[in-house]
Design an enzyme around this catalytic site. Structure first.
Site, PDB file in Angstrom:
ATOM      1  N   LYS A   1       9.776   2.930   3.862  1.00 55.63           N
ATOM      2  CA  LYS A   1       8.351   2.941   4.216  1.00 55.63           C
ATOM      3  C   LYS A   1       7.619   1.913   3.348  1.00 55.63           C
ATOM      4  O   LYS A   1       7.342   2.161   2.180  1.00 55.63           O
ATOM      5  CB  LYS A   1       7.722   4.323   4.012  1.00 55.63           C
ATOM      6  CG  LYS A   1       6.330   4.365   4.647  1.00 55.63           C
ATOM      7  CD  LYS A   1       5.321   5.193   3.898  1.00 55.63           C
ATOM      8  CE  LYS A   1       4.417   4.493   2.931  1.00 55.63           C
ATOM      9  NZ  LYS A   1       3.449   3.519   3.406  1.00 55.63           N
TER      10      LYS A   1
ATOM     11  N   GLY B   1       4.393   1.922  -7.237  1.00 51.77           N
ATOM     12  CA  GLY B   1       2.991   1.987  -6.823  1.00 51.77           C
ATOM     13  C   GLY B   1       2.129   2.510  -7.947  1.00 51.77           C
ATOM     14  O   GLY B   1       2.447   2.335  -9.128  1.00 51.77           O
ATOM     15  N   SER B   2       1.055   3.174  -7.570  1.00 54.29           N
ATOM     16  CA  SER B   2       0.068   3.596  -8.572  1.00 54.29           C
ATOM     17  C   SER B   2       0.551   4.804  -9.375  1.00 54.29           C
ATOM     18  O   SER B   2       1.403   5.575  -8.916  1.00 54.29           O
ATOM     19  CB  SER B   2      -1.242   3.965  -7.882  1.00 54.29           C
ATOM     20  OG  SER B   2      -1.092   5.200  -7.212  1.00 54.29           O
TER      21      SER B   2
ATOM     22  N   GLY C   1       2.432   8.113  -8.107  1.00 49.65           N
ATOM     23  CA  GLY C   1       3.704   8.347  -8.796  1.00 49.65           C
ATOM     24  C   GLY C   1       3.803   9.760  -9.345  1.00 49.65           C
ATOM     25  O   GLY C   1       4.833  10.424  -9.240  1.00 49.65           O
TER      26      GLY C   1
ATOM     27  N   GLU D   1       8.269   3.394 -10.561  1.00 52.29           N
ATOM     28  CA  GLU D   1       7.786   2.211 -11.275  1.00 52.29           C
ATOM     29  C   GLU D   1       6.286   2.151 -11.062  1.00 52.29           C
ATOM     30  O   GLU D   1       5.826   1.892  -9.949  1.00 52.29           O
ATOM     31  CB  GLU D   1       8.434   0.938 -10.720  1.00 52.29           C
ATOM     32  CG  GLU D   1       9.861   0.730 -11.145  1.00 52.29           C
ATOM     33  CD  GLU D   1      10.041   0.615 -12.640  1.00 52.29           C
ATOM     34  OE1 GLU D   1       9.068   0.290 -13.359  1.00 52.29           O
ATOM     35  OE2 GLU D   1      11.164   0.877 -13.095  1.00 52.29           O
TER      36      GLU D   1
ATOM     37  N   CYS E   1       2.367  -5.832 -11.510  1.00 54.40           N
ATOM     38  CA  CYS E   1       2.360  -4.767 -12.517  1.00 54.40           C
ATOM     39  C   CYS E   1       2.724  -5.342 -13.871  1.00 54.40           C
ATOM     40  O   CYS E   1       2.462  -4.735 -14.910  1.00 54.40           O
ATOM     41  CB  CYS E   1       3.234  -3.597 -12.129  1.00 54.40           C
ATOM     42  SG  CYS E   1       4.876  -4.035 -11.689  1.00 54.40           S
TER      43      CYS E   1
ATOM     44  N   GLU F   1      -5.595  -0.009 -16.012  1.00 54.54           N
ATOM     45  CA  GLU F   1      -5.089  -1.095 -15.167  1.00 54.54           C
ATOM     46  C   GLU F   1      -6.161  -1.500 -14.154  1.00 54.54           C
ATOM     47  O   GLU F   1      -6.671  -0.660 -13.421  1.00 54.54           O
ATOM     48  CB  GLU F   1      -3.817  -0.651 -14.436  1.00 54.54           C
ATOM     49  CG  GLU F   1      -3.164  -1.781 -13.689  1.00 54.54           C
ATOM     50  CD  GLU F   1      -1.852  -1.387 -13.031  1.00 54.54           C
ATOM     51  OE1 GLU F   1      -1.827  -0.350 -12.345  1.00 54.54           O
ATOM     52  OE2 GLU F   1      -0.855  -2.120 -13.203  1.00 54.54           O
TER      53      GLU F   1
HETATM   54  C1  UN1 Z   1       5.640  -6.313 -10.001  1.00 52.53           C
HETATM   55  O1  UN1 Z   1       4.644  -6.835 -10.475  1.00 52.53           O
HETATM   56  O2  UN1 Z   1       5.536  -5.228  -9.416  1.00 52.53           O
HETATM   57  O3  UN1 Z   1       8.449 -10.119 -13.545  1.00 52.53           O
HETATM   58  C2  UN1 Z   1       6.977  -6.947 -10.040  1.00 52.53           C
HETATM   59  C3  UN1 Z   1       7.731 -10.358 -12.587  1.00 52.53           C
HETATM   60  C4  UN1 Z   1       8.335 -10.344 -11.203  1.00 52.53           C
HETATM   61  C5  UN1 Z   1       8.317  -8.961 -10.650  1.00 52.53           C
HETATM   62  C6  UN1 Z   1       7.002  -8.263 -10.741  1.00 52.53           C
HETATM   63  N1  UN1 Z   1       9.667 -10.835 -11.269  1.00 52.53           N
HETATM   64  O4  UN1 Z   1       6.550 -10.604 -12.706  1.00 52.53           O
END
Ligand code: UN1
Length: 491
Positions: A172, A225-226, A230, A247, A281, A382
């Site tokens: 999804k 996601g957030s 999560g 994550e 992220c 964030e």
């Molecule tokens: C993400 O921001 O969710 O290291 C992943 C990085 C990328 C992956 C980011 N290779 O910024």
């Protein structure tokens, strides 16, 4: 154009026949329609994945790997075309969209190799004439829920290790970025994935995502996601003893010491804070600077930020694309106000651009706050946008403490020319990723990816760590003594 779900090897309309419209976040241009699926569609996908698991788990690992090798080849051939679609749909600049696809290619080839490795251990038994070893076993149906900021890379981080380990998949993708998910599944189909092994269901988190995490035939969930979502995934899957890899967010810092190469640090800061419009992220949103170079760095940074060009990511001149949608603009706007109210100094940016050529897109000016203290919300929460907060410290130790004083622990970076400082920081920075003399972004797919504390729940993606999440260890003992031998029992 209408995208379709992919269930049991068939491209199919959603049960209720409803669709959602996707627009280009840089231009407002109308793109394509995506199914608004329901629980009924999801249930069909899980049923197909469950049935397919019975045979997929028995396909030899090297054969599963060969399929991924094919997928990697197709991704490579279509890299530019896929990147163009990604930029249209998600907004990141074309060069970065190509990088996103490249991560998928890297992951395909890496995981293809795991089809032949998947190493376990052999180890002596404590008893004579007895053999001991471990093997990895597939788990079942993997529910994969992915975000919009890496529409190709993140799905591949999850789907490829799931498949090579012998699991089947219900995928999804984020509601905002369906197109790359669709293209990826088309490529998997073209490479010959058997019916039911990979299923794709478009729809909302509240309807489709919720049904996926709760489904009793789904053995594990991999979610990016957030933090808010999560936590919910953790609660639901925890209650059912279902395996979940989460994550979540980040509040990543670059630390710059007095002895750093400032030109290099500036390049790293600009790339990490404003690349992908701050929507990674791993993006840098805090800049922790030793006092001796604080003023010099602030002035040069302000100048560099002023040189950044906003625009469509398909325009070669563009450095910074749009945010994903209007809610994202509103969220950034809200944090600008919070920062001002908290007494931070708005050095540059802080609003949407005035340029009429950008009016149809969700743009926001790259923003720098100075005089930020660690307690401020802009230094703790964030924002997921192009907003950087500069914090002054006296020493490396103070910098490390500042870095560690947030609830997240994904990525951190230190610019210094002093190897002793570098190694102390490597020891003491409490993040899953640490960079020395490079920014906070740019993780490579063969190393473990993930964060400590509020960034996740202890799992890692990428590298061999991903295999641990997507398989179960079996310990095997073969006794060839011909008699009953009892472990741990004195004769
Ligand atoms: C993400 O921001 O969710 O290291 C992943 C990085 C990328 C992956 C980011 N290779 O910024």
């Amino acid at each position: 154009m209408r995208l379709l779900n992919f269930i049991n090897g068939q491209w199919s309309e959603p049960a209720e026949g409803k669709y959602r419209h996707i627009v280009n976040p840089a231009t407002g241009e109308s793109l394509w329609d995506v199914p608004r699926s329901t629980r009924e569609d999801l249930n069909r996908a899980v049923e197909a994945a469950k049935a397919a698991f019975a045979s997929w788990r028995l396909v030899p690992g090297p054969k599963r790997g060969e399929l991924l090798f094919q997928v990697g080849q197709l991704l490579l051939e279509r890299k530019a075309e896929l990147a163009t679609k990604m930029t249209q749909e998600m907004g990141k600049v074309f060069m970065e969209a190509q990088g996103d696809v490249q991560e998928g290619i890297d992951m395909a080839f890496y995981m293809a190799g795991e089809g032949r490795r998947s190493f376990g251990q052999t180890t002596p038994s404590e008893l004579p004439d007895k053999f001991a070893m471990t093997v990895r076993d597939p788990i079942g149906v993997a529910g994969i829920i992915t975000p919009w900021n890496f529409p190709m890379a993140i799905p591949t981080w999850k789907i490829f290790p799931a498949l090579v380990m012998g699991n089947t998949v219900v995928f999804k993708p984020a509601s905002e970025t369906p197109r790359l998910a669709y293209e990826l599944v088309k490529i998997l189909e073209e490479a010959g994935v058997p019916a039911g092994v990979v299923n794709l269901v478009f729809g909302s988190g509240t309807e489709v995502g919720e049904a996926l995490i709760r489904h009793s035939d789904v053995a594990l969930i991999s979610f990016t996601g957030s933090n808010e979502t999560g936590r919910h995934v953790a609660e639901v899957t925890g209650g059912e003893l279902k395996r979940a890899s989460l994550e979540l967010g980040g509040k990543n810092a670059i630390i710059v010491m007095d002895d750093a190469d400032l030109d290099l640090a500036l390049d790293g800061i600009i790339w990490s804070a404003f690349g992908t419009t701050g929507q990674r992220c791993t993006a840098c949103s805090r800049l922790i600077v030793q006092e001796g170079i604080y003023d010099a760095l602030r002035n040069r940074l302000k100048e560099r930020i002023g040189q950044l060009t906003l625009g469509s990511g398909l325009d070669e001149k563009t450095d910074v694309g749009p945010l994903i949608n209007e809610q994202a603009v509103e969220k950034v706007r809200k944090y600008i106000q919070i920062g001002k109210d908290e007494g931070a100094h708005l050095e540059t940016g802080g609003t949407v651009p005035q340029d009429p050529a950008l009016a149809a897109g969700h743009f926001f000016l790259p923003t720098l706050f100075t005089d930020v203290s660690m307690e401020m919300r802009i230094a703790q929460e964030e924002i997921f946008g192009p907003v950087l907060s500069m914090i002054k410290v006296k020493s490396l130790q103070e910098a490390i403490e500042a870095n560690n004083r947030v609830t997240y622990g994904l990525s951190s970076s230190l610019f210094t020319r002093d190897v002793n400082r570098a190694f102390k920081a490597i020891r003491d920075l409490a993040t899953g990723l640490i960079y020395i003399n490079a920014g906070t972004i740019g993780a490579e797919i063969h190393l473990p990816f993930g964060g400590s504390r509020g960034t996740g729940n202890g799992h890692r993606e990428s590298g061999t760590a991903a295999l641990d999440f997507f398989s179960e260890w079996k310990a095997i003992y073969v006794d060839y003594s011909g008699k009953l031998q009892r472990a741990q029992i004195d004769d």
